[in-house]
Design a protein around this motif. Structure first.
Motif, PDB file in Angstrom:
ATOM      1  N   TRP A   1       1.253   9.121  -5.882  1.00 44.89           N
ATOM      2  CA  TRP A   1       1.481  10.503  -5.436  1.00 44.89           C
ATOM      3  C   TRP A   1       2.635  11.143  -6.207  1.00 44.89           C
ATOM      4  CZ3 TRP A   1       0.261  14.939  -3.867  1.00 44.89           C
ATOM      5  CH2 TRP A   1       1.167  15.808  -3.284  1.00 44.89           C
TER       6      TRP A   1
ATOM      7  N   ARG B   1       0.824  -1.213   0.000  1.00 45.47           N
ATOM      8  CA  ARG B   1       0.000   0.000   0.000  1.00 45.47           C
ATOM      9  C   ARG B   1       0.857   1.261   0.000  1.00 45.47           C
ATOM     10  NH1 ARG B   1      -3.092  -3.912   1.790  1.00 45.47           N
ATOM     11  NH2 ARG B   1      -5.372  -3.741   1.623  1.00 45.47           N
ATOM     12  N   VAL B   2       1.945   1.244   0.758  1.00 46.17           N
ATOM     13  CA  VAL B   2       2.834   2.414   0.765  1.00 46.17           C
ATOM     14  C   VAL B   2       3.475   2.609  -0.608  1.00 46.17           C
ATOM     15  CG1 VAL B   2       4.967   3.340   1.728  1.00 46.17           C
ATOM     16  CG2 VAL B   2       3.285   2.307   3.238  1.00 46.17           C
TER      17      VAL B   2
ATOM     18  N   VAL C   1       0.149   9.336   2.588  1.00 46.24           N
ATOM     19  CA  VAL C   1       0.126   7.956   2.075  1.00 46.24           C
ATOM     20  C   VAL C   1       0.466   6.965   3.193  1.00 46.24           C
ATOM     21  CG1 VAL C   1       1.258   6.344   0.499  1.00 46.24           C
ATOM     22  CG2 VAL C   1       0.607   8.624  -0.297  1.00 46.24           C
TER      23      VAL C   1
ATOM     24  N   GLY D   1       0.824   3.813  -3.135  1.00 42.04           N
ATOM     25  CA  GLY D   1       0.466   5.194  -2.828  1.00 42.04           C
ATOM     26  C   GLY D   1       1.558   6.183  -3.179  1.00 42.04           C
ATOM     27  N   LEU D   2       2.820   5.831  -2.887  1.00 45.94           N
ATOM     28  CA  LEU D   2       3.920   6.744  -3.211  1.00 45.94           C
ATOM     29  C   LEU D   2       4.095   6.888  -4.725  1.00 45.94           C
ATOM     30  CD1 LEU D   2       6.654   5.830  -0.565  1.00 45.94           C
ATOM     31  CD2 LEU D   2       5.190   7.856  -0.657  1.00 45.94           C
TER      32      LEU D   2
END
Length: 567
Positions: free
Chosen positions: A30, A22-23, A269, A26-27
């Motif tokens: 983003w 997920r990180v 995030v 998300g990164l």
């Protein structure tokens, strides 16, 4: 324990993988969004912001005396090039307009002739010369305000520094051909400085401007000047500038501001990923609450907590099994207490009855009195045995079994215990046969081992068929054991005692239950032929306290109990 550890490892891998995934996603999302947003800001917002900031900076004028550019090498060179360009434009006008040629000075006409001779009879020079002359004029001497606006517009429209603004504005006067400047330069070599200055002023007048309105090329080599100031230099030696320190300060904040925005987005995030972990742990706590509160309905755990869900299901099954076992043991114990209370009442009533008869009939015949006394004594012994069983239950439930090892002869012990059951075995025409090597040295708790044999022989004689044989065998076995490093090279000795009888076959299910507390294989209410159901349970605990095991098997009516303990 190993299974729970496997669940824990699997769950940690699942949660860590989900968090990292997920990180990472998300990164990446983003970063792409931030790059697009930053490009849009640089393309549309930053130039307008730079123009707004730079427009708020006022222009300031510095006189020629204050500027002090007379002896500056770069200024002298730039001024000389500007003069040559202006004179070239003027000479080109003279070669095309004979009316002006007649009014010009002798130096101007000589320069025009040199230019005409050098250029030949090239056609179409009118448009090019007029265009160069118009580009060379930056303002009208009669209208200084218009000249200043032109200078400002030229500075604002020059080369950008990355935020849509020029920090080192320059303006160059060039003729349509560099060869014209070279011809004029050769023509001016014959003139002295005063004549050249007069010719330059004459060219300015002809081009309807003045030296104070003609811009000179700025020094491109002065990096600090280009970064901190926006400057315009003029031919008469004065300059105009505006202070751009506020602009440069705002511009220096671009990178830190972008980094702060990116880090803020990255923090969001990571925060979302942590909130996912928090929700998972919240679901886990709810499930644990349901487990400990013994409710049947529980929250459904998310897919990422599948290993934990399986572990909780195993714990719930183990809890239910333990509760069922505890309820069954409690029920058997309550039944046993009820059975013993009922059975105690029977011998106690007999004792009271016979003693009453003896007390009320002092002239009773001696033989009858002896018979009544013997019956009362037998009932007293039976009552004493029942009370011993109650004490056995108390000791078994409240304390563990202590083991005190010593060296003894196991063969002799087996014979002594077998001799104790000789009367009861003879009463049913049962033989007890002891098969063992002598001597059979053993290091264990002799009293506890004797108790195990006593319980086993008691059951064997009680449930054996009439006129059968109960076999007691004992032997010493050597085996390979694993050492601390897991190598099976360490020899260990074990004492193996087997008690075998021929009787009713015991089913596999009952074989697992006979070692439980308060279990009686016959299931009868009366304790006349059996005890409290603790004998085999205590025997197994004694074997385990020695580091051994007590097992049973029953095949075609031959039931064998095997005691194996370290010797």
């Amino acid at each position: 324990m190993k299974r729970q550890s496997g669940y824990r490892s699997e769950q940690l891998r699942t949660l860590s993988g989900g968090f990292v995934r997920r990180v990472a996603v998300g990164l990446i999302a983003w970063t792409v969004f931030f790059a697009v947003w930053l490009a849009a800001v640089d393309a549309f917002i930053a130039p307008r912001a730079a123009d707004a900031i730079s427009s708020a900076c006022p222009w300031r004028s510095v006189s020629a005396e204050e500027a002090g550019l007379e002896d500056t090498v770069w200024f002298e060179g730039s001024l000389e090039r500007t003069r040559i360009t202006m004179i070239s434009c003027y000479a080109a006008m003279l070669t095309e307009d004979r009316t002006l040629y007649g009014e010009a000075s002798a130096d101007a006409r000589g320069t025009a002739d040199a230019l005409a001779a050098g250029r030949g009879e090239a056609a179409g020079a009118d448009g090019a010369v007029e265009s160069d002359a118009a580009a060379a004029v930056s303002g009208n001497s009669a209208d200084e305000e218009i000249a200043l606006q032109d200078s400002t517009a030229a500075a604002d429209g020059a080369e950008s520094d990355g935020m849509g603004f020029n920090s080192g504005a320059t303006h160059e006067f060039r003729s349509s051909s560099s060869s014209d400047d070279a011809i004029v330069t050769e023509a001016l070599e014959s003139l002295d400085e005063s004549a050249e200055n007069a010719l330059f002023e004459e060219a300015c007048s002809a081009l309807e401007t003045s030296p104070s309105a003609v811009r000179v090329e700025s020094p491109r080599s002065q990096e600090q000047s280009r970064q901190m100031w926006n400057e315009i230099y003029y031919a008469d030696g004065h300059m105009e500038y505006r202070d751009l320190q506020v602009y440069d300060f705002v511009r220096s904040l671009r990178l830190p501001a972008a980094m702060l925005v990116y880090l803020a987005g990255a923090s969001v995030v990571v925060g979302f990923a942590l909130s996912w972990l928090t929700r998972c742990f919240g679901s886990l706590f709810d499930a644990m609450e349901v487990l400990f509160s013994k409710r049947s309905d529980g929250p459904e755990l998310p897919r990422e907590l599948a290993p934990t869900a399986r572990a909780l299901a195993d714990l719930r099954r183990a809890r239910d099994d333990a509760e069922q076992a505890a309820l069954a043991a409690e029920q058997r114990k309550n039944e046993l207490v009820a059975y013993l209370a009922h059975d105690i009442r029977t011998p106690l009533t007999s004792i009271v009855g016979y003693l009453t008869l003896l007390a009320e009939a002092p002239d009773m015949p001696e033989t009858q009195r002896a018979r009544y006394a013997q019956v009362a004594l037998d009932r007293s012994y039976r009552l004493e045995a029942m009370m011993e069983e109650f004490f056995e239950i108390t000791r078994y439930n409240l304390s563990s079994i202590p083991i005190e090892r010593q060296h003894f002869d196991a063969a002799l012990l087996c014979r002594q215990v077998a001799d104790e059951f000789y009367p009861s075995a003879q009463a049913r025409s049962i033989d007890i046969e002891v098969r063992t090597e002598e001597p059979l040295e053993c290091f264990a708790d002799a009293e506890k081992v004797s108790r195990v044999l006593n319980n086993l022989l008691k059951n064997a004689v009680a449930y054996a068929d009439g006129e059968s044989t109960v076999v007691v065998s004992a032997r010493r076995e050597e085996a390979l054991a694993s050492d601390a490093d897991g190598n099976r090279d360490a020899k260990s000795a074990a004492l193996v005692v087997e008690v075998e009888n021929q009787g009713r076959e015991i089913s596999p299910e009952r074989l697992q239950a006979i070692f439980e507390k308060f279990y009686r294989e016959d299931g009868a209410r009366s304790t006349q032929g059996g005890g409290a159901g603790l004998g085999l349970a205590i025997a197994r605990e004694i074997a385990r306290a020695h580091g051994g095991e007590l097992t049973a098997r029953s095949v075609e009516g031959r039931t064998t109990f095997t005691l194996r303990i370290p010797a």
